[in-house]
Design a protein around this motif. Structure first.
Motif, PDB file in Angstrom:
ATOM      1  N   GLU A 204       0.802  -1.215   0.000  1.00  0.00           N
ATOM      2  CA  GLU A 204       0.000   0.000   0.000  1.00  0.00           C
ATOM      3  C   GLU A 204       0.841   1.274   0.000  1.00  0.00           C
ATOM      4  N   ARG A 205       2.070   1.189   0.492  1.00  0.00           N
ATOM      5  CA  ARG A 205       2.922   2.377   0.492  1.00  0.00           C
ATOM      6  C   ARG A 205       3.193   2.858  -0.926  1.00  0.00           C
ATOM      7  N   PHE A 206       3.430   1.926  -1.820  1.00  0.00           N
ATOM      8  CA  PHE A 206       3.738   2.307  -3.203  1.00  0.00           C
ATOM      9  C   PHE A 206       2.505   2.882  -3.893  1.00  0.00           C
ATOM     10  N   ALA A 207       1.360   2.268  -3.685  1.00  0.00           N
ATOM     11  CA  ALA A 207       0.132   2.748  -4.314  1.00  0.00           C
ATOM     12  C   ALA A 207      -0.304   4.093  -3.737  1.00  0.00           C
ATOM     13  N   THR A 208      -0.039   4.298  -2.457  1.00  0.00           N
ATOM     14  CA  THR A 208      -0.510   5.510  -1.782  1.00  0.00           C
ATOM     15  C   THR A 208       0.472   6.669  -1.884  1.00  0.00           C
ATOM     16  N   TYR A 209       1.770   6.400  -1.670  1.00  0.00           N
ATOM     17  CA  TYR A 209       2.740   7.481  -1.548  1.00  0.00           C
ATOM     18  C   TYR A 209       3.727   7.596  -2.706  1.00  0.00           C
ATOM     19  N   TYR A 210       3.983   6.502  -3.411  1.00  0.00           N
ATOM     20  CA  TYR A 210       5.066   6.510  -4.403  1.00  0.00           C
ATOM     21  C   TYR A 210       4.576   6.302  -5.828  1.00  0.00           C
TER      22      TYR A 210
END
Length: 217
Positions: A204-210
């Motif tokens: 989710e970090r990649f989809a949300t922030y990156y």
């Protein structure tokens, strides 16, 4: 009382000189041993109650016991995290700085997480074996000297920040900070040769922030 004085010929004698040299050498050895005994290294683990630390294979492809001189820096590794959560640096005096790679990362990763800090003797540990200067490694099992239980890492890190043992750079939405994080993320994406499509699907970090960073590559 009476005072005993030494004649010049005694002071200049080889035996007297040799005795002084031996005494100073013995003192130096004692002082050296004393100083060596008070130098402690730290290993942080989620597992409590360990008495012996066994070498294990990690990113360096060799079985090592890992340790660090600064306990607060060690605390930053007391919870599961990776290079897409934080940037961690140390200054010349060893004080760590942690940069959040996204808003609220510090609380999300450390809040409510417990760990054990193991104090270790420095004997047998080697410097310069990894690319990170503060890190030391030992190739054989290491006996634990003492265990310190930390019930909540987040609260402990905030306490260390208050007394100046840790610098926390919370995420900022200004261009300079975001550029710093973007360069760091791109470097890690390339260095680790990650499957970007899979990262966005499974993390989710990649989809949300990156997502914007990945699309720009």
């Amino acid at each position: 009382g009476s005072f005993v004085t030494l004649e010049d010929d005694v002071l200049k004698s080889p035996l007297y000189t040799a005795t002084l040299v031996a005494l100073f050498a013995s003192s130096a050895i004692i002082i050296s041993i004393t100083f060596r005994r008070i130098i402690m290294l730290y290993h942080v683990s989620k597992t409590a109650g360990l008495k012996i630390l066994q070498p294990h294979v990690s990113t360096h492809k060799k079985p090592y016991v890992y340790a660090i001189e600064n306990m607060v820096t060690g605390l930053l590794f007391g919870a599961k995290k990776d290079d897409f959560d934080f940037i961690i640096t140390t200054n010349e005096s060893g004080t760590p700085t942690i940069y959040e790679c996204y808003p609220g990362a510090l609380e999300k990763k450390y809040h409510g997480k417990d760990c054990s800090v193991y104090e270790l003797s420095e004997e047998g540990f080697l410097r310069g074996m990894t690319s990170w200067n503060p890190e030391l490694v030992c190739e054989h099992e290491v006996e634990v000297v003492n265990e310190i239980v930390v019930p909540d890492l987040y609260e402990r890190l905030l306490e260390e920040e208050q007394v100046g043992n840790l610098v926390i750079k919370r995420y900022q939405f200004d261009n300079n900070y975001r550029e710093l994080i973007s360069k760091h993320v791109v470097d890690r994406l390339i260095r680790f040769q990650l499957n970007l499509h899979k990262c966005c699907e499974q993390d989710e970090r990649f989809a949300t922030y990156y997502k914007d960073i990945i699309e720009a590559l």
